[in-house]
Design a protein around this motif. Sequence first.
Motif: not given
Length: 262
Positions: A131-143
């Motif tokens: 989930s990109e929404a999860f990534r943006e919240k928890h790993e915000p500047f990762s690939a």
Amino acid sequence: YADYALNHAEGCAHGCTYPCYAFVMKKRCGVISSYKDWIQPKIVENALELLDKELPRLKNKIKQVFMCFTTDPFMYEIEEINRLTLKILERLNRDKVKAILITKGVCTDQLTDKQLYNEQNEYGISLVSLSEAFREKHEPFSAPYKKRIEALKKLHDAGLKTWVSIEPYPTPNIIRQNIRDLLESISFVNRIVFGKWNYSRLTTAYIHNKEFYNSMAYEVASFCECHAIETHIKEGTISPSHLGTGRSSERVTLANYMQAPS
Ligand code: SF4
């Protein structure tokens, strides 16, 4: 993961908010002043000189070098770090020292170039969701996850060893997702490591977290067995005290992982 580790930057631009253990420790020790400071990494300028000095003494002792525990070797769109990582790998190759890498960035396909190609090295990505929404919240500047997986697949297709760390895996109160989808997306890799989400009240607030992690560990172990993928379930992920009510196949499988050497 390895008997030696190499961290060639102070800080990490990915800025994970799980929280990142490295950030918490560096802040507690006064090395890093703030989150803003942490996400502006500084490279270790003399990393190659240090390697030139240390490798002649250590190269015959080292089994493998892990990159990295307290930073990321392929920080997303931070070329300075990525360039230094490749130079370090070239230097390690010269002395036939094996490296194991993990990133939340993109493994460059330059790793398949002749001067960098090393069949004994292992290239890994960290992946706990699609989930990109999860990534943006928890790993915000990762690939983005898709880019991480596609880049890893290219290395696999070129004959290199690949692996994935599914850690810290989130409980359903953080995100509802099907771990099978994630596993299917990485079914080509040589090894999968699975571990729970630590250092956060979020997971302990989920009252069935022990049963949940037992069940997810079982899913990972069964999937890996079917696909001939090496598996490692991190210590502390399986709760023996909560295996009593699980399926007997689950109890037997997880008991094997609890006894297996790490
Ligand atoms: S990628 Fe790793 S080192 Fe970087 S912030 Fe995230 S957890 Fe920390």
